[in-house]
Every structure is written in C-alpha cells, then in structure tokens.
Design an enzyme around this catalytic site. Sequence first.
Site, PDB file in Angstrom:
ATOM      1  N   PHE A 178       0.734  -1.437  -0.110  1.00  0.00           N
ATOM      2  CA  PHE A 178       0.260   0.020  -0.407  1.00  0.00           C
ATOM      3  C   PHE A 178       0.735   0.679  -0.169  1.00  0.00           C
ATOM      4  O   PHE A 178       1.969   1.755   0.621  1.00  0.00           O
ATOM      5  CB  PHE A 178      -0.725  -0.284   1.367  1.00  0.00           C
ATOM      6  CG  PHE A 178      -1.415  -1.246   1.739  1.00  0.00           C
ATOM      7  CD1 PHE A 178      -3.320  -1.083   0.714  1.00  0.00           C
ATOM      8  CD2 PHE A 178      -1.889  -2.148   1.788  1.00  0.00           C
ATOM      9  CE1 PHE A 178      -4.248  -1.840   1.033  1.00  0.00           C
ATOM     10  CE2 PHE A 178      -2.008  -3.511   2.262  1.00  0.00           C
ATOM     11  CZ  PHE A 178      -3.350  -2.990   1.341  1.00  0.00           C
ATOM     12  N   ASP A 179       0.091   2.872  -0.709  1.00  0.00           N
ATOM     13  CA  ASP A 179       0.727   4.092  -0.757  1.00  0.00           C
ATOM     14  C   ASP A 179       0.203   4.274   1.003  1.00  0.00           C
ATOM     15  O   ASP A 179      -0.959   4.062   0.853  1.00  0.00           O
ATOM     16  CB  ASP A 179       0.035   4.325  -1.420  1.00  0.00           C
ATOM     17  CG  ASP A 179       1.281   5.613  -1.428  1.00  0.00           C
ATOM     18  OD1 ASP A 179       1.982   6.287  -0.929  1.00  0.00           O
ATOM     19  OD2 ASP A 179       0.397   6.488  -1.911  1.00  0.00           O
ATOM     20  N   GLY A 180       0.707   5.254   0.914  1.00  0.00           N
ATOM     21  CA  GLY A 180       0.324   5.934   2.270  1.00  0.00           C
ATOM     22  C   GLY A 180      -1.270   6.632   2.289  1.00  0.00           C
ATOM     23  O   GLY A 180      -1.943   6.420   1.489  1.00  0.00           O
ATOM     24  N   ASP A 293      -1.685   5.906  -5.391  1.00  0.00           N
ATOM     25  CA  ASP A 293      -2.927   7.447  -6.238  1.00  0.00           C
ATOM     26  C   ASP A 293      -1.847   7.616  -6.930  1.00  0.00           C
ATOM     27  O   ASP A 293      -2.508   8.290  -7.995  1.00  0.00           O
ATOM     28  CB  ASP A 293      -3.389   8.185  -5.105  1.00  0.00           C
ATOM     29  CG  ASP A 293      -2.434   9.220  -4.177  1.00  0.00           C
ATOM     30  OD1 ASP A 293      -2.531  10.226  -4.196  1.00  0.00           O
ATOM     31  OD2 ASP A 293      -1.346   8.525  -3.625  1.00  0.00           O
TER      32      ASP A 293
END
Length: 312
Positions: A178-180, A293
């Site tokens: 996951f990105d943050g 994103d």
Amino acid sequence: MAEPESTVINTDVKQKDPSEALVIAVTTRAIFNLEEEHQLYLEKGKEEYVRHQQANQDKPLPPSTAFTFIQAAQYVNDKIRESNPSEKGLFDILVLSNNSPESGVRIINSAKHYGLEISKFCFVSDEDSTQYLKSHGVKLFLSADRTDVCNALRRGVSAALIFQQEVQAPGTPLRVAFDGDAVLFSDETEQVFREQGLEGAMRYERAMEAVPIGEGPMKAFAMHLGKIRKKFSQEESPIRTYLVTARGGRDMGIRAIKTLREWGLAIDEAFFMDGAPKGPILAQIQPHIFFDDSLHNIQGAQDVGVPSAWVP
C-alpha cells in the site's frame, strides 16, 4: 436491493458467509485479458461481441493483472482451512461482469479451467454494476473501468483501477503493498504539501504527531486483510503486507507508524522513500498487488512488472 440481472452460483465451490468473509469483487477485464474482445465490442458492437464469445466459449481467456492476486488469496484460504476446516473468515471472490449471461459462459469456463475459487458470477447488462457491491458485502472492488471505480469509492467501497499488463506469477505467500497518503491514509498532509510546500507539510506533521491520520479509501480493506492475517503467527502467516510511502522516515514517518498502531493494523515492512522512485523496492518485494494514488508510481511499478492498482 435487487439482485443483479443474473447471478450464477458456482456449485463447484463451497459458498461463503459474506458477513464473515472478506468479499472481493473483480470485473472480467481485471482478472482476464479481454482487450481484443473489448476492442471488438467498441468497433463492431454488442451483438458481434456476444457472437465471438459464444463461438469461443471453450477457449480459456489469458490471465490479466489481478489473476495472481486472486490465486494467492485462494492459497490463503487453503492454509486457513488446513488449520480450521470450519473457519468462516475467508476470502470470497465474486466476478462482477457487464457481460450478458449468454456471453458470460466463456468467463465461467475460463475460471473453471484455471481452478479459480470464484463463488459467484454476476452478469449485469448495461447499467452501473457497482450498485450491487454493498448487497454482496464487497470489501474490495477491482475494475478496469475508471467510472466503475469512482462510483464504488463514492459508495464507500475500497476500490482501485486495474491496468492491463502481463503478470508473472510471483508465488506465495500473498503480498499486498500500500501507498500511504490518499490510499491507506487520508490526503490531508498532501493538501498541506500542495499549499505550503515540504517545509509546511513537515511542520504540520510535527504538530499533529499525536493525532492519527484520517482514513484513506483502502483502510477498510487493509483492516479486513489484517483480521485474516491475525489468524496466524507472524512466522507462519501466508499474508505479508507492506507500506511503501513517499513520506520521509525522520519527520513524517513517525505519525504514520503511530496511526497504524492506533488502528491496530500490523504491517510487516514499511519503506519511507522520501520521494525516491518506488519501482526498485517493489521489484524486490514482488507484491501480488500494489495500491497507489499516483499514476507516476503506478507506471514505475508496471515498469518492473509489479501488478498495480490505481486509487483515483
């Protein structure tokens, strides 16, 4: 909520309790490569597309981006059942398709050909299929259609856009990265960064260090994934999770770590890239799926062959 136009129950697999399971809905183009067929649909129309699918119904479709992710989720289910055959907290995969039932036979046959543990095939013709996500208890929706993904996010379902790419099977265990900000977390710090630059964002993070970051669109899915992960000891877990964020570790990493702790979300490894390219570290991790994103980061992941999903 009305049932989809046609739901085919896969009698080859034991049906799961959606209130207990982690339900993942994938569209046909997220799991199988239908680019040629999609082009035919756009150029020649629906009737020609249906004719083509019926003529080729026994010819398995090649795998697409989400395919190995679904296979790895199935591997986790097998491991859970090994230790507890009656366990209900499993992955439950359903296919949500804009195909009509008559053109959907090829989809069902392809899933059976690869031995995919898909419990339901929902065929919804010519309408917003995301309206059925909540009634099926879906916790994650993966689609190759941007409008569908945006509609799902608006309905409060974790969702991401899958780009067509050839994927090499990275093997097991299931690895999810996951990105943050704007993915696991809200985009509050990104907004400060856009308005006040890096210095302003760092000041904001230091001032807010004790306050958990807001929830991002992937938080609910990550929490459900964490719940399944807790069924195993860390050494024996068939699931590994990663945080790969553009945040720097020294000034902006502390709040991220404290937020995860506050949520009770265990992450196996966290990489604070401080703006450096994510591709090299993702090539090392080899996740089955990476959520981000930023289209720039998605491109970087694709360049190293990592299956990627964009959270718009």
